[in-house]
Design a protein around this motif. Structure first.
Motif, PDB file in Angstrom:
ATOM      1  N   LEU A  80       0.773  -1.307  -0.135  1.00 26.64           N
ATOM      2  CA  LEU A  80      -0.155  -0.054   0.049  1.00 26.64           C
ATOM      3  C   LEU A  80       0.879   1.327   0.009  1.00 26.64           C
ATOM      4  O   LEU A  80       0.492   2.258  -0.549  1.00 26.64           O
ATOM      5  N   CYS A  81       1.998   1.146   0.608  1.00 20.86           N
ATOM      6  CA  CYS A  81       2.967   2.388   0.529  1.00 20.86           C
ATOM      7  C   CYS A  81       3.631   2.667  -0.563  1.00 20.86           C
ATOM      8  O   CYS A  81       3.639   3.993  -0.882  1.00 20.86           O
ATOM      9  N   ILE A  82       3.723   1.879  -1.609  1.00 19.55           N
ATOM     10  CA  ILE A  82       4.218   2.385  -2.784  1.00 19.55           C
ATOM     11  C   ILE A  82       5.424   3.068  -2.867  1.00 19.55           C
ATOM     12  O   ILE A  82       5.419   4.200  -3.032  1.00 19.55           O
ATOM     13  N   ALA A 121       8.954  15.319   1.939  1.00 20.12           N
ATOM     14  CA  ALA A 121       7.894  14.727   2.757  1.00 20.12           C
ATOM     15  C   ALA A 121       7.402  13.743   1.791  1.00 20.12           C
ATOM     16  O   ALA A 121       7.038  13.776   0.734  1.00 20.12           O
ATOM     17  N   GLY A 122       7.548  12.244   2.252  1.00 16.72           N
ATOM     18  CA  GLY A 122       7.167  11.013   1.467  1.00 16.72           C
ATOM     19  C   GLY A 122       8.531  10.546   0.761  1.00 16.72           C
ATOM     20  O   GLY A 122       8.509  10.691  -0.556  1.00 16.72           O
ATOM     21  N   CYS A 123       9.625  10.398   1.580  1.00 17.26           N
ATOM     22  CA  CYS A 123      10.924  10.367   1.011  1.00 17.26           C
ATOM     23  C   CYS A 123      11.284   8.945   0.352  1.00 17.26           C
ATOM     24  O   CYS A 123      12.304   8.522  -0.292  1.00 17.26           O
ATOM     25  N   ALA A 124      10.303   8.086   0.810  1.00 22.13           N
ATOM     26  CA  ALA A 124      10.469   6.636   0.205  1.00 22.13           C
ATOM     27  C   ALA A 124      11.786   5.974   0.658  1.00 22.13           C
ATOM     28  O   ALA A 124      11.991   6.325   2.014  1.00 22.13           O
ATOM     29  N   GLU A 127      16.121   8.248  -2.013  1.00 22.96           N
ATOM     30  CA  GLU A 127      16.715   8.814  -3.364  1.00 22.96           C
ATOM     31  C   GLU A 127      16.483  10.383  -3.311  1.00 22.96           C
ATOM     32  O   GLU A 127      17.419  11.132  -3.921  1.00 22.96           O
ATOM     33  N   GLU A 128      15.177  10.900  -3.074  1.00 26.11           N
ATOM     34  CA  GLU A 128      14.841  12.441  -3.190  1.00 26.11           C
ATOM     35  C   GLU A 128      15.872  13.173  -2.165  1.00 26.11           C
ATOM     36  O   GLU A 128      16.292  13.957  -2.838  1.00 26.11           O
ATOM     37  N   PRO A 129      15.782  12.894  -0.933  1.00 22.54           N
ATOM     38  CA  PRO A 129      16.579  13.657  -0.150  1.00 22.54           C
ATOM     39  C   PRO A 129      18.125  13.546  -0.371  1.00 22.54           C
ATOM     40  O   PRO A 129      18.892  14.648  -0.293  1.00 22.54           O
ATOM     41  N   ILE A 156       6.025   7.384   6.088  1.00 22.10           N
ATOM     42  CA  ILE A 156       5.128   6.751   6.937  1.00 22.10           C
ATOM     43  C   ILE A 156       5.906   5.291   7.082  1.00 22.10           C
ATOM     44  O   ILE A 156       5.277   4.676   7.915  1.00 22.10           O
ATOM     45  N   ASP A 157       6.482   4.901   6.226  1.00 24.21           N
ATOM     46  CA  ASP A 157       6.867   3.466   5.970  1.00 24.21           C
ATOM     47  C   ASP A 157       8.309   3.293   6.742  1.00 24.21           C
ATOM     48  O   ASP A 157       9.251   3.667   6.099  1.00 24.21           O
ATOM     49  N   LYS A 158       8.139   2.310   7.739  1.00 25.41           N
ATOM     50  CA  LYS A 158       9.370   2.296   8.558  1.00 25.41           C
ATOM     51  C   LYS A 158      10.553   1.541   7.900  1.00 25.41           C
ATOM     52  O   LYS A 158      11.669   1.714   7.848  1.00 25.41           O
ATOM     53  N   LEU A 209       7.089  10.202   9.844  1.00 22.16           N
ATOM     54  CA  LEU A 209       5.869  10.958   9.999  1.00 22.16           C
ATOM     55  C   LEU A 209       4.897  10.732   8.996  1.00 22.16           C
ATOM     56  O   LEU A 209       5.075  10.606   7.958  1.00 22.16           O
ATOM     57  N   ASP A 210       3.630  10.609   9.858  1.00 18.05           N
ATOM     58  CA  ASP A 210       2.415  10.240   8.985  1.00 18.05           C
ATOM     59  C   ASP A 210       1.912  11.886   8.495  1.00 18.05           C
ATOM     60  O   ASP A 210       1.412  12.315   9.223  1.00 18.05           O
ATOM     61  N   LEU A 211       1.810  12.095   7.257  1.00 15.21           N
ATOM     62  CA  LEU A 211       1.556  13.458   6.723  1.00 15.21           C
ATOM     63  C   LEU A 211       0.030  13.768   6.778  1.00 15.21           C
ATOM     64  O   LEU A 211      -0.131  14.898   7.242  1.00 15.21           O
ATOM     65  N   ILE A 212      -0.825  12.783   7.227  1.00 14.06           N
ATOM     66  CA  ILE A 212      -1.911  12.860   7.606  1.00 14.06           C
ATOM     67  C   ILE A 212      -2.129  13.374   8.959  1.00 14.06           C
ATOM     68  O   ILE A 212      -3.084  14.148   9.352  1.00 14.06           O
ATOM     69  N   ARG A 213      -1.457  12.507   9.903  1.00 11.38           N
ATOM     70  CA  ARG A 213      -2.328  12.638  11.266  1.00 11.38           C
ATOM     71  C   ARG A 213      -1.098  13.673  12.033  1.00 11.38           C
ATOM     72  O   ARG A 213      -1.184  14.184  13.142  1.00 11.38           O
ATOM     73  N   ASN A 227       5.055  12.916  -5.867  1.00 12.74           N
ATOM     74  CA  ASN A 227       4.433  11.628  -6.071  1.00 12.74           C
ATOM     75  C   ASN A 227       3.798  10.720  -4.910  1.00 12.74           C
ATOM     76  O   ASN A 227       3.849  10.015  -4.609  1.00 12.74           O
ATOM     77  N   VAL A 228       3.297  11.809  -4.113  1.00 12.95           N
ATOM     78  CA  VAL A 228       2.565  11.523  -2.947  1.00 12.95           C
ATOM     79  C   VAL A 228       1.088  12.036  -2.770  1.00 12.95           C
ATOM     80  O   VAL A 228       0.301  11.097  -2.633  1.00 12.95           O
ATOM     81  N   PHE A 229       1.023  13.187  -3.392  1.00  9.81           N
ATOM     82  CA  PHE A 229      -0.552  13.684  -3.585  1.00  9.81           C
ATOM     83  C   PHE A 229      -1.526  12.833  -4.443  1.00  9.81           C
ATOM     84  O   PHE A 229      -2.675  12.662  -4.369  1.00  9.81           O
ATOM     85  N   ILE A 230      -0.589  11.943  -5.382  1.00 10.25           N
ATOM     86  CA  ILE A 230      -1.431  11.287  -6.676  1.00 10.25           C
ATOM     87  C   ILE A 230      -2.206  10.235  -5.728  1.00 10.25           C
ATOM     88  O   ILE A 230      -3.350   9.728  -6.253  1.00 10.25           O
ATOM     89  N   TYR A 231      -1.865   9.822  -4.481  1.00  7.44           N
ATOM     90  CA  TYR A 231      -2.432   8.620  -3.885  1.00  7.44           C
ATOM     91  C   TYR A 231      -3.460   9.346  -2.907  1.00  7.44           C
ATOM     92  O   TYR A 231      -4.549   8.322  -2.518  1.00  7.44           O
ATOM     93  N   PHE A 232      -3.807  10.491  -2.986  1.00  7.79           N
ATOM     94  CA  PHE A 232      -4.936  10.934  -1.755  1.00  7.79           C
ATOM     95  C   PHE A 232      -6.181  11.623  -2.536  1.00  7.79           C
ATOM     96  O   PHE A 232      -5.898  12.073  -3.565  1.00  7.79           O
ATOM     97  N   ASN A 233      -7.001  11.486  -1.949  1.00  7.27           N
ATOM     98  CA  ASN A 233      -8.427  12.065  -2.583  1.00  7.27           C
ATOM     99  C   ASN A 233      -8.230  13.701  -2.201  1.00  7.27           C
ATOM    100  O   ASN A 233      -7.487  14.251  -1.733  1.00  7.27           O
TER     101      ASN A 233
HETATM  102  C1  LIG Z   1       5.973   6.948  -4.658  1.00 10.71           C
HETATM  103  S1  LIG Z   1       6.735   7.395  -3.179  1.00 10.71           S
HETATM  104  C2  LIG Z   1       7.485   8.910  -3.660  1.00 10.71           C
HETATM  105  C3  LIG Z   1       8.654   8.941  -3.388  1.00 10.71           C
HETATM  106  C4  LIG Z   1       9.654  10.468  -3.851  1.00 10.71           C
HETATM  107  N1  LIG Z   1       9.105  11.475  -3.316  1.00 10.71           N
HETATM  108  C5  LIG Z   1       9.380  10.340  -5.425  1.00 10.71           C
HETATM  109  O1  LIG Z   1       8.989  11.437  -5.966  1.00 10.71           O
HETATM  110  O2  LIG Z   1      10.265   9.710  -5.990  1.00 10.71           O
HETATM  111  C6  LIG Z   1       5.362   7.678  -2.317  1.00 10.71           C
HETATM  112  C7  LIG Z   1       5.846   7.757  -0.619  1.00 10.71           C
HETATM  113  O3  LIG Z   1       4.592   8.270   0.182  1.00 10.71           O
HETATM  114  C8  LIG Z   1       4.667   7.542   1.174  1.00 10.71           C
HETATM  115  N2  LIG Z   1       3.602   7.925   1.952  1.00 10.71           N
HETATM  116  C9  LIG Z   1       2.154   7.608   1.825  1.00 10.71           C
HETATM  117  N3  LIG Z   1       1.295   7.961   2.377  1.00 10.71           N
HETATM  118  C10 LIG Z   1       1.962   8.673   3.379  1.00 10.71           C
HETATM  119  C11 LIG Z   1       1.509   9.451   4.592  1.00 10.71           C
HETATM  120  N4  LIG Z   1       0.377   9.481   4.966  1.00 10.71           N
HETATM  121  N5  LIG Z   1       2.467  10.041   5.301  1.00 10.71           N
HETATM  122  C12 LIG Z   1       3.893   9.979   4.961  1.00 10.71           C
HETATM  123  N6  LIG Z   1       4.186   9.258   3.957  1.00 10.71           N
HETATM  124  C13 LIG Z   1       3.363   8.638   3.074  1.00 10.71           C
HETATM  125  C14 LIG Z   1       4.741   6.339   0.751  1.00 10.71           C
HETATM  126  O4  LIG Z   1       5.344   5.494   1.761  1.00 10.71           O
HETATM  127  C15 LIG Z   1       5.978   6.321  -0.053  1.00 10.71           C
HETATM  128  O5  LIG Z   1       7.134   6.083   0.160  1.00 10.71           O
END
Ligand SMILES: C[S@@+](CC[C@H](N)C(=O)[O-])C[C@H]1O[C@@H](n2cnc3c(N)ncnc32)[C@H](O)[C@@H]1O
Length: 285
Positions: A80-82, A121-124, A127-129, A156-158, A209-213, A227-233
Motif C-alpha cells: 500500500l505504501c508504494i 515529505a514522502g521520501c520513500a 533517493e529524493e533527499p 510513513i513507512d518504517k 511522520l504520517d503526513l495526515i496525522r 508523487n505522494v499527492f497522487i494517492y490522496f483524494n
Molecule cells: C511513490 S513514493 C514517492 C517517493 C519520492 N517522493 C519520489 O517522488 O520519488 C510515495 C511515498 O509516500 C509515502 N506515503 C504515503 N502515504 C503517506 C503518509 N500518509 N505520510 C507519509 N508518507 C506517506 C509512501 O510510504 C511512499 O514512500
C-alpha cells in the motif's frame, strides 16, 4: 464473496463496500495507518493482489488473515505504501530545483540568514533527499557558505526509512545520476549496488511522520513532496496543502510531482513559479 445481508434493501456491492471500509478501519486500529481517504480504486487493486496471492475472496476473510498473520500485515502495508523512487526522478525538474536552491542561497547570503531548512515529505527509500543533498554539495563547491542545514526526510513507512538510512541502491535507481556525481558521492559495494557516501548521509535526518496525522516540520524554506499527492483524494490533498502552507516560511517553495497539479483552491495561497517543474511559492499572508 461476502454473505448477502438479510436486509433485502442491501445490495451485494453495498455489503462488499461495507466490509472494505471495515478492513480499512482494521488497518487504522491495528497499525495506525489511515488509507481511508486515499484513492480507493488504487487501494482496492493493491489489496486484491494480496487477496489473490492467498486465494482469499472476501475482505472479511482477508481481515481475519491479517489478524492471524502479522507477516501478511507487513506485506500488505509494503504494497500500500508504494515506495517506488529513483535519484533525480524526472531529470529535467532537478535542473530547475538546483537553480532554485542556488538563488535561495544567494538571497540568504545577502540577508546574512545562515539557516536553510528543507523537507522531503514522502521520501520513500531516500533517493529524493539524497538527490537534494548532492545538489547542495555541488552548489556549495562554487558558492561556499557557512550555514546550518536541516535536510529532513520523512515517510510513513518504517521499512523504507531503514532502507533510506542504509543508502544502498541498485544501478537502475541511479540511471539519472551523472557520472561525476556517481564518482564523487557514491561507493560501489561488492554486490554491485551503489551506496551514498557518509558525507551525504550525514546531511539528511530521516524521521517517521504520517503526513495526515502528525504535526509537520516548521519554518521550512523548501518542501519537496513529489508523487505522494497522487494517492490522496481531494479533501486529503487540500488538508495537506494547508499543512505545507503552515510549514513553509513566507516566500518558501513547494515542489510537487510532475503529474501533480495544485488544486484551484490553493491558488490563493500559492503562486506558480514553474509550471513544468511544478514549483509553487507561498504567498505572503
Ligand atoms: C511513490 S513514493 C514517492 C517517493 C519520492 N517522493 C519520489 O517522488 O520519488 C510515495 C511515498 O509516500 C509515502 N506515503 C504515503 N502515504 C503517506 C503518509 N500518509 N505520510 C507519509 N508518507 C506517506 C509512501 O510510504 C511512499 O514512500
Amino acid at each position: 464473496m461476502e454473505s448477502v445481508s438479510k436486509n433485502p434493501s442491501h445490495s451485494l456491492s453495498e455489503d462488499r463496500n461495507h466490509s472494505f471500509k471495515s478492513l480499512l478501519n482494521q488497518i487504522v486500529q491495528d497499525r495506525g495507518l489511515d488509507f481511508r481517504q486515499y484513492h480507493q480504486g488504487l487501494i482496492k487493486r493493491k489489496i486484491a493482489m494480496r487477496m489473490r496471492s492467498h486465494k482469499v475472496e472476501s475482505y472479511a476473510g482477508y481481515g481475519r488473515l491479517l489478524t492471524k498473520s502479522p507477516e501478511e500485515f507487513d506485506k500488505l502495508l509494503e504494497e500500500l505504501c508504494i515506495n517506488v523512487s529513483e535519484f533525480f526522478r524526472d531529470k529535467e525538474v532537478w535542473i530547475t530545483v538546483k537553480y532554485l536552491l542556488e538563488n535561495l542561497i544567494k538571497q540568504k547570503k545577502i540577508r546574512n540568514d545562515r539557516s536553510l531548512r528543507i523537507w522531503s515529505a514522502g521520501c520513500a527509500n531516500g533517493e529524493e533527499p539524497y538527490s537534494l543533498a548532492i545538489l547542495l554539495q555541488e552548489i556549495l563547491r562554487t558558492e561556499p557558505w557557512a550555514f546550518e542545514l536541516e535536510l529532513a526526510a520523512s515517510d510513513i513507512d518504517k521499512k523504507a526509512l531503514l532502507a533510506a538510512q542504509a543508502g544502498a541502491y541498485p544501478k537502475e535507481n541511479l540511471k539519472n545520476v551523472e557520472d561525476r556525481y556517481l564518482k564523487n558521492y557514491f561507493i560501489t559495494l561488492a554486490d554491485g549496488r551503489f551506496q551514498v557516501k557518509d558525507a551525504i548521509k550525514a546531511m539528511v535526518k530521516f524521521l517517521r511522520l504520517d503526513l495526515i496525522r502528525d504535526d509537520s516540520i516548521r519554518e521550512a524554506d523548501v518542501v519537496v513532496c513529489r508523487n505522494v499527492f497522487i494517492y490522496f483524494n481531494r479533501s486529503l490533498q487540500e488538508q495537506l496543502l494547508m499543512k505545507f502552507y503552515r510549514s513553509l516560511k513566507a516566500g518558501g517553495y513547494l515542489v510537487m510531482g510532475k503529474a501533480e497539479i495544485l488544486l484551484t483552491e490553493a491558488e490563493e495561497i500559492f503562486k506558480e513559479v514553474d509550471s513544468n517543474a511544478r514549483i509553487y511559492q507561498k504567498k505572503e499572508a
